[in-house]
Design a protein around this motif. Structure first.
Motif, PDB file in Angstrom:
ATOM      1  N   THR A  60      -7.934  -8.452  14.691  1.00 23.06           N
ATOM      2  CA  THR A  60      -6.617  -7.819  14.735  1.00 23.06           C
ATOM      3  C   THR A  60      -6.639  -6.536  13.905  1.00 23.06           C
ATOM      4  N   THR A  61      -6.209  -5.440  14.504  1.00 19.37           N
ATOM      5  CA  THR A  61      -6.158  -4.155  13.801  1.00 19.37           C
ATOM      6  C   THR A  61      -4.737  -3.624  13.785  1.00 19.37           C
ATOM      7  N   LEU A  62      -4.397  -2.892  12.733  1.00 19.47           N
ATOM      8  CA  LEU A  62      -3.104  -2.245  12.601  1.00 19.47           C
ATOM      9  C   LEU A  62      -3.345  -0.756  12.397  1.00 19.47           C
ATOM     10  N   ARG A  63      -2.730   0.064  13.226  1.00 21.44           N
ATOM     11  CA  ARG A  63      -2.882   1.511  13.132  1.00 21.44           C
ATOM     12  C   ARG A  63      -1.538   2.150  12.832  1.00 21.44           C
ATOM     13  N   GLY A  64      -1.576   3.188  12.018  1.00 22.84           N
ATOM     14  CA  GLY A  64      -0.350   3.902  11.710  1.00 22.84           C
ATOM     15  C   GLY A  64      -0.652   5.269  11.137  1.00 22.84           C
ATOM     16  N   VAL A  65       0.386   6.105  11.066  1.00 19.35           N
ATOM     17  CA  VAL A  65       0.272   7.445  10.502  1.00 19.35           C
ATOM     18  C   VAL A  65       1.492   7.705   9.625  1.00 19.35           C
ATOM     19  N   ILE A  66       1.253   8.213   8.422  1.00 18.09           N
ATOM     20  CA  ILE A  66       2.338   8.604   7.518  1.00 18.09           C
ATOM     21  C   ILE A  66       2.278  10.118   7.367  1.00 18.09           C
ATOM     22  N   LEU A  67       3.251  10.795   7.931  1.00 18.15           N
ATOM     23  CA  LEU A  67       3.227  12.257   7.961  1.00 18.15           C
ATOM     24  C   LEU A  67       3.757  12.907   6.681  1.00 18.15           C
ATOM     25  N   PRO A  68       4.864  12.445   6.085  1.00 17.70           N
ATOM     26  CA  PRO A  68       5.437  13.132   4.909  1.00 17.70           C
ATOM     27  C   PRO A  68       4.535  13.018   3.679  1.00 17.70           C
ATOM     28  N   PRO A  69       4.733  13.867   2.678  1.00 18.27           N
ATOM     29  CA  PRO A  69       3.960  13.781   1.432  1.00 18.27           C
ATOM     30  C   PRO A  69       4.187  12.445   0.717  1.00 18.27           C
ATOM     31  N   HIS A  70       3.133  11.884   0.167  1.00 14.59           N
ATOM     32  CA  HIS A  70       3.248  10.650  -0.611  1.00 14.59           C
ATOM     33  C   HIS A  70       2.060  10.573  -1.565  1.00 14.59           C
ATOM     34  N   ASN A  71       2.227   9.859  -2.668  1.00 16.90           N
ATOM     35  CA  ASN A  71       1.151   9.744  -3.650  1.00 16.90           C
ATOM     36  C   ASN A  71       0.699   8.306  -3.870  1.00 16.90           C
ATOM     37  N   CYS A  72       1.128   7.418  -2.976  1.00 14.94           N
ATOM     38  CA  CYS A  72       0.616   6.049  -3.015  1.00 14.94           C
ATOM     39  C   CYS A  72       0.693   5.451  -1.618  1.00 14.94           C
ATOM     40  N   PHE A  73      -0.152   4.477  -1.374  1.00 17.04           N
ATOM     41  CA  PHE A  73      -0.172   3.772  -0.097  1.00 17.04           C
ATOM     42  C   PHE A  73      -0.537   2.326  -0.380  1.00 17.04           C
ATOM     43  N   GLY A  74       0.182   1.409   0.247  1.00 13.28           N
ATOM     44  CA  GLY A  74      -0.119   0.007   0.006  1.00 13.28           C
ATOM     45  C   GLY A  74       0.292  -0.875   1.160  1.00 13.28           C
ATOM     46  N   PHE A  75      -0.238  -2.076   1.158  1.00 11.60           N
ATOM     47  CA  PHE A  75       0.174  -3.064   2.153  1.00 11.60           C
ATOM     48  C   PHE A  75       0.074  -4.455   1.539  1.00 11.60           C
ATOM     49  N   LYS A  76       0.878  -5.359   2.066  1.00  8.39           N
ATOM     50  CA  LYS A  76       0.878  -6.749   1.621  1.00  8.39           C
ATOM     51  C   LYS A  76       1.001  -7.654   2.827  1.00  8.39           C
ATOM     52  N   VAL A  77       0.140  -8.655   2.889  1.00  5.08           N
ATOM     53  CA  VAL A  77       0.182  -9.668   3.940  1.00  5.08           C
ATOM     54  C   VAL A  77       0.223 -11.030   3.264  1.00  5.08           C
ATOM     55  N   SER A  78       1.126 -11.870   3.700  1.00  3.68           N
ATOM     56  CA  SER A  78       1.195 -13.235   3.179  1.00  3.68           C
ATOM     57  C   SER A  78       1.554 -14.169   4.316  1.00  3.68           C
ATOM     58  N   GLY A  79       1.157 -15.430   4.176  1.00  2.28           N
ATOM     59  CA  GLY A  79       1.470 -16.370   5.239  1.00  2.28           C
ATOM     60  C   GLY A  79       0.773 -17.695   5.062  1.00  2.28           C
ATOM     61  N   GLU A  80       0.753 -18.475   6.148  1.00  4.57           N
ATOM     62  CA  GLU A  80       0.113 -19.781   6.159  1.00  4.57           C
ATOM     63  C   GLU A  80      -0.803 -19.872   7.374  1.00  4.57           C
ATOM     64  N   ILE A  81      -1.931 -20.548   7.190  1.00 10.23           N
ATOM     65  CA  ILE A  81      -2.933 -20.645   8.245  1.00 10.23           C
ATOM     66  C   ILE A  81      -3.549 -22.035   8.233  1.00 10.23           C
ATOM     67  N   THR A  82      -3.889 -22.543   9.404  1.00  9.88           N
ATOM     68  CA  THR A  82      -4.579 -23.816   9.540  1.00  9.88           C
ATOM     69  C   THR A  82      -6.032 -23.544   9.903  1.00  9.88           C
ATOM     70  N   VAL A  83      -6.944 -24.123   9.140  1.00  9.66           N
ATOM     71  CA  VAL A  83      -8.376 -23.958   9.401  1.00  9.66           C
ATOM     72  C   VAL A  83      -8.959 -25.319   9.763  1.00  9.66           C
ATOM     73  N   ASP A  84      -9.643 -25.390  10.900  1.00  9.32           N
ATOM     74  CA  ASP A  84     -10.195 -26.647  11.392  1.00  9.32           C
ATOM     75  C   ASP A  84     -11.577 -26.381  11.975  1.00  9.32           C
ATOM     76  N   LEU A  85     -12.614 -26.735  11.237  1.00  7.19           N
ATOM     77  CA  LEU A  85     -13.981 -26.478  11.684  1.00  7.19           C
ATOM     78  C   LEU A  85     -14.411 -27.416  12.802  1.00  7.19           C
ATOM     79  N   ALA A  86     -13.610 -28.444  13.086  1.00  6.37           N
ATOM     80  CA  ALA A  86     -13.966 -29.378  14.155  1.00  6.37           C
ATOM     81  C   ALA A  86     -13.625 -28.834  15.528  1.00  6.37           C
TER      82      ALA A  86
END
Length: 262
Positions: A60-86
């Motif tokens: 999964t990829t996320l693409r974006g563009v921020i045109l105005p002036p800025h002096n920081c960039f950040g992102f946060k992802v949180s959630g829940e996931i089920t992992v099943d190796l079987a």
């Protein structure tokens, strides 16, 4: 099967203003047979429109563009996931049997690989997992984890010659050694249980399934590992890439937390 709660955030700070900032993120866990994303929340700062796609490898990829002036960039992802190796896994792609510039062996690596496998009972090639575990154990015994001695562009042979590096280097080297030994292998980026940073490991194909091997910790990847992306090498799995206009320096802070939901 395990249900995990995760949080991942990155903050990039510039010492001046930048404009026309284009970025590509791989920060949302993959949806595949071994793991199912139950729910997630995403925030990008400064706010901008995001286009969510899948790359060639299904990450999964996320693409974006921020045109105005800025002096920081950040992102946060949180959630829940089920992992099943079987759960059943998909077939391997033939390209994972061929090295790239980042997973090419040197003569020293080839000699080391052959020496390790010479004493392995599965050297006849019938059990790729056993061979890969032998290679991982041998690599772990001679390579030292150390930060700030390699770069994002360090290749497997360069790291092996240094004898030191980080998880990316371990993963590139084990991938290279496995491919040299005739074992299909791919690079993986993601998280593991606990608190820290992003992590890298390897998946090898043996007897109809992919198995995760974590050479940095000399462990098999279990259901406490969350995969963000897989590909031929770290360049296919980069979590953050981009470019901007501005003559600035930058610093980056990363935080990852994964815990099991009982």
């Amino acid at each position: 099967m395990k249900r995990l709660k995760f949080e991942y955030r990155t903050e990039v700070t510039f010492d001046g203003s930048v404009i026309d900032h284009a970025f590509l993120l791989r920060c949302i866990p993959r949806e595949e047979a071994r793991q199912h994303l139950e729910a997630y929340e995403l925030a990008v700062n400064p706010e901008t429109d995001i286009r969510i796609e899948r790359d060639y490898w299904g990450n999964t990829t996320l693409r974006g563009v921020i045109l105005p002036p800025h002096n920081c960039f950040g992102f946060k992802v949180s959630g829940e996931i089920t992992v099943d190796l079987a759960r059943p896994r998909k077939l391997w792609h033939p390209i994972f049997s061929y090295p790239t510039e980042y997973t090419q062996t040197s003569p020293a690596m080839e000699a080391f690989t052959e020496k390790l496998l010479a004493g392995d009972e599965s050297k006849d090639g019938k059990n790729a997992l056993s061979k890969a575990l032998c290679l991982m154990n041998g690599l772990y015994a001679v390579f030292e984890y150390r930060q700030n001695v390699t770069r994002a562009t360090t290749k497997a042979a360069e790291a092996f010659a240094l004898g030191q590096g980080v998880c990316q280097d371990y993963a590139h080297m084990l991938t290279a050694m496995c491919i040299y030994a005739g074992i299909p292998a791919r690079y993986v980026a993601g998280f593991m249980l606990g608190e820290g940073h992003t992590h890298a490991w390897v998946e090898i194909f043996s007897e109809g399934s992919f198995y995760g091997l974590d050479p940095t910790n000399n462990l098999m990847a279990d259901e406490t590992y969350i995969k963000l992306a897989h590909g031929r090498n770290a360049m296919d799995c980069s979590v953050l890439r981009g470019g901007f206009k501005g003559n600035v320096s930058q610093s980056q802070d990363i935080f990852v937390h994964v815990e099991e939901i009982k």
